[in-house]
Scaffold this motif. Structure first.
Motif, PDB file in Angstrom:
ATOM      1  N   GLY A 108       3.026  13.134   5.625  1.00 33.01           N
ATOM      2  CA  GLY A 108       3.520  14.172   4.728  1.00 33.01           C
ATOM      3  C   GLY A 108       3.108  14.009   3.280  1.00 33.01           C
ATOM      4  N   ILE A 109       2.466  12.904   2.946  1.00 37.63           N
ATOM      5  CA  ILE A 109       2.005  12.725   1.567  1.00 37.63           C
ATOM      6  C   ILE A 109       0.653  13.417   1.440  1.00 37.63           C
ATOM      7  CG2 ILE A 109       1.327  11.095  -0.230  1.00 37.63           C
ATOM      8  CD1 ILE A 109       3.214   9.072   1.028  1.00 37.63           C
ATOM      9  N   GLU A 110       0.580  14.360   0.523  1.00 37.35           N
ATOM     10  CA  GLU A 110      -0.672  15.094   0.331  1.00 37.35           C
ATOM     11  C   GLU A 110      -1.646  14.264  -0.493  1.00 37.35           C
ATOM     12  OE1 GLU A 110      -0.219  19.110  -0.928  1.00 37.35           O
ATOM     13  OE2 GLU A 110       1.543  19.410   0.351  1.00 37.35           O
ATOM     14  N   ASN A 111      -2.874  14.713  -0.514  1.00 36.65           N
ATOM     15  CA  ASN A 111      -3.947  14.088  -1.302  1.00 36.65           C
ATOM     16  C   ASN A 111      -4.385  12.724  -0.784  1.00 36.65           C
ATOM     17  OD1 ASN A 111      -4.234  16.290  -3.042  1.00 36.65           O
ATOM     18  ND2 ASN A 111      -2.579  15.550  -4.343  1.00 36.65           N
ATOM     19  N   ILE A 112      -4.219  12.504   0.525  1.00 40.30           N
ATOM     20  CA  ILE A 112      -4.732  11.279   1.142  1.00 40.30           C
ATOM     21  C   ILE A 112      -5.815  11.670   2.134  1.00 40.30           C
ATOM     22  CG2 ILE A 112      -4.246   9.274   2.592  1.00 40.30           C
ATOM     23  CD1 ILE A 112      -1.380   9.323   1.571  1.00 40.30           C
ATOM     24  N   THR A 113      -6.957  11.024   2.033  1.00 39.25           N
ATOM     25  CA  THR A 113      -8.051  11.214   2.980  1.00 39.25           C
ATOM     26  C   THR A 113      -8.222   9.912   3.756  1.00 39.25           C
ATOM     27  OG1 THR A 113      -9.173  12.747   1.487  1.00 39.25           O
ATOM     28  CG2 THR A 113     -10.516  11.745   3.222  1.00 39.25           C
ATOM     29  N   TYR A 114      -8.230  10.007   5.073  1.00 41.45           N
ATOM     30  CA  TYR A 114      -8.405   8.840   5.938  1.00 41.45           C
ATOM     31  C   TYR A 114      -9.887   8.725   6.277  1.00 41.45           C
ATOM     32  CZ  TYR A 114      -3.379   8.923   6.163  1.00 41.45           C
ATOM     33  OH  TYR A 114      -2.049   8.890   5.821  1.00 41.45           O
ATOM     34  N   CYS A 115     -10.490   7.613   5.922  1.00 44.44           N
ATOM     35  CA  CYS A 115     -11.935   7.421   6.081  1.00 44.44           C
ATOM     36  C   CYS A 115     -12.250   6.545   7.284  1.00 44.44           C
ATOM     37  CB  CYS A 115     -12.512   6.800   4.809  1.00 44.44           C
ATOM     38  SG  CYS A 115     -12.298   7.864   3.354  1.00 44.44           S
ATOM     39  N   ALA A 162       0.822  -1.217   0.000  1.00 47.69           N
ATOM     40  CA  ALA A 162       0.000   0.000   0.000  1.00 47.69           C
ATOM     41  C   ALA A 162       0.851   1.260   0.000  1.00 47.69           C
ATOM     42  CB  ALA A 162      -0.944  -0.008   1.195  1.00 47.69           C
ATOM     43  N   ILE A 163       1.959   1.255   0.716  1.00 40.73           N
ATOM     44  CA  ILE A 163       2.837   2.430   0.777  1.00 40.73           C
ATOM     45  C   ILE A 163       3.303   2.798  -0.627  1.00 40.73           C
ATOM     46  CG2 ILE A 163       5.046   3.333   1.609  1.00 40.73           C
ATOM     47  CD1 ILE A 163       4.773   1.259   3.945  1.00 40.73           C
ATOM     48  N   TYR A 164       3.798   1.824  -1.353  1.00 39.77           N
ATOM     49  CA  TYR A 164       4.382   2.055  -2.666  1.00 39.77           C
ATOM     50  C   TYR A 164       3.318   2.399  -3.704  1.00 39.77           C
ATOM     51  CZ  TYR A 164       8.195  -0.019  -0.124  1.00 39.77           C
ATOM     52  OH  TYR A 164       9.138  -0.266   0.831  1.00 39.77           O
ATOM     53  N   VAL A 165       2.188   1.713  -3.638  1.00 38.55           N
ATOM     54  CA  VAL A 165       1.101   1.979  -4.577  1.00 38.55           C
ATOM     55  C   VAL A 165       0.589   3.404  -4.380  1.00 38.55           C
ATOM     56  CG1 VAL A 165      -1.279   1.368  -5.196  1.00 38.55           C
ATOM     57  CG2 VAL A 165       0.419  -0.436  -4.830  1.00 38.55           C
ATOM     58  N   ILE A 166       0.329   3.780  -3.143  1.00 39.31           N
ATOM     59  CA  ILE A 166      -0.200   5.116  -2.855  1.00 39.31           C
ATOM     60  C   ILE A 166       0.796   6.192  -3.271  1.00 39.31           C
ATOM     61  CG2 ILE A 166      -0.827   6.686  -0.966  1.00 39.31           C
ATOM     62  CD1 ILE A 166      -2.172   4.164   0.361  1.00 39.31           C
ATOM     63  N   GLN A 167       2.058   6.033  -2.921  1.00 40.16           N
ATOM     64  CA  GLN A 167       3.073   7.011  -3.313  1.00 40.16           C
ATOM     65  C   GLN A 167       3.127   7.163  -4.833  1.00 40.16           C
ATOM     66  OE1 GLN A 167       6.605   5.400  -1.444  1.00 40.16           O
ATOM     67  NE2 GLN A 167       6.321   6.633   0.406  1.00 40.16           N
ATOM     68  N   ASN A 168       3.095   6.060  -5.540  1.00 39.25           N
ATOM     69  CA  ASN A 168       3.160   6.071  -6.995  1.00 39.25           C
ATOM     70  C   ASN A 168       1.962   6.796  -7.601  1.00 39.25           C
ATOM     71  OD1 ASN A 168       2.447   4.602  -9.740  1.00 39.25           O
ATOM     72  ND2 ASN A 168       4.671   4.428  -9.451  1.00 39.25           N
ATOM     73  N   LEU A 169       0.773   6.498  -7.119  1.00 42.65           N
ATOM     74  CA  LEU A 169      -0.433   7.114  -7.667  1.00 42.65           C
ATOM     75  C   LEU A 169      -0.497   8.606  -7.357  1.00 42.65           C
ATOM     76  CD1 LEU A 169      -3.055   4.317  -6.895  1.00 42.65           C
ATOM     77  CD2 LEU A 169      -1.771   4.708  -9.009  1.00 42.65           C
ATOM     78  N   VAL A 170      -0.104   8.992  -6.150  1.00 42.15           N
ATOM     79  CA  VAL A 170      -0.097  10.413  -5.780  1.00 42.15           C
ATOM     80  C   VAL A 170       0.907  11.178  -6.649  1.00 42.15           C
ATOM     81  CG1 VAL A 170       0.490  12.044  -3.924  1.00 42.15           C
ATOM     82  CG2 VAL A 170      -1.005  10.096  -3.455  1.00 42.15           C
ATOM     83  N   GLN A 171       2.062  10.572  -6.909  1.00 41.36           N
ATOM     84  CA  GLN A 171       3.064  11.213  -7.781  1.00 41.36           C
ATOM     85  C   GLN A 171       2.508  11.463  -9.178  1.00 41.36           C
ATOM     86  OE1 GLN A 171       6.415   8.553  -7.636  1.00 41.36           O
ATOM     87  NE2 GLN A 171       7.155   9.368  -5.694  1.00 41.36           N
TER      88      GLN A 171
END
Length: 177
Positions: free
Chosen positions: A107-114, A75-84
């Motif tokens: 510090g990664i922007e564009n993440i919403t915690y639901c 999840a870390i790598y997938v999320i970082q890749n998609l946000v980039q």
């Protein structure tokens, strides 16, 4: 953890500490690292390189179910890749939300915690299943279809193979195919 079963990274470090170049272990590590981004690549194949304006809902952040452990979690790598690539991400995990917010995705922007798995779906372009938690095993596929902008599930655990999602009007993209 069984001390006789060591993670690949640990084996590589032990070998290096003893002056040994573990070529096979290094190759296994390289394959493992590439595998973490397979779902991200499938998303890019489906939506294109520029993901600006797209939102992806993620079910599962932990490395495995029943834990908050996110060390080396895909999840870390997938999320970082998609946000980039410009994507917005909405996430839910039964146990790893604090770990993600305070450490691994800090510090990664564009993440919403639901607060729930279904909140993740609202206005998302697709659902990504990244950890096979029990609560994700038998979801309400009609609700998933109704809430997603485009009814697509990217299944990183091959958990929904038996559900004939295409017959339910949901595009189904999984690992290994």
């Amino acid at each position: 953890m069984n001390p006789l079963i060591l993670p690949v990274k640990a084996l590589k470090k032990i070998a290096e500490a003893h002056g040994y170049t573990a070529t096979l272990i290094a190759l296994v590590e390289k394959v493992n690292d590439a595998q973490k981004l397979v779902i991200a690549q499938k998303i890019t194949n489906r939506f294109g390189e520029d993901l600006t304006g797209k939102t992806f809902g993620v079910w599962g952040l932990a490395y495995k179910p029943e834990t908050n452990d996110m060390r080396e979690a895909p999840a870390i790598y997938v999320i970082q890749n998609l946000v980039q690539k410009g994507a917005k991400i909405k996430v839910y995990d039964p146990k790893a939300m604090t770990e993600a917010r305070e450490h691994y995705l800090k510090g990664i922007e564009n993440i919403t915690y639901c607060n729930s798995k279904y909140e993740v779906l609202e206005n998302s372009n697709a659902l990504l299943l990244l950890t096979e938690w029990k609560e994700f095993r038998s979801p309400d596929f009609e609700q998933i279809k109704a809430q997603l902008v485009t009814p697509i599930i990217f299944d990183g655990r091959n958990q929904y193979i038996a559900y004939d999602l295409e017959d339910k009007g949901i595009e189904y993209i999984r690992i290994g195919k």
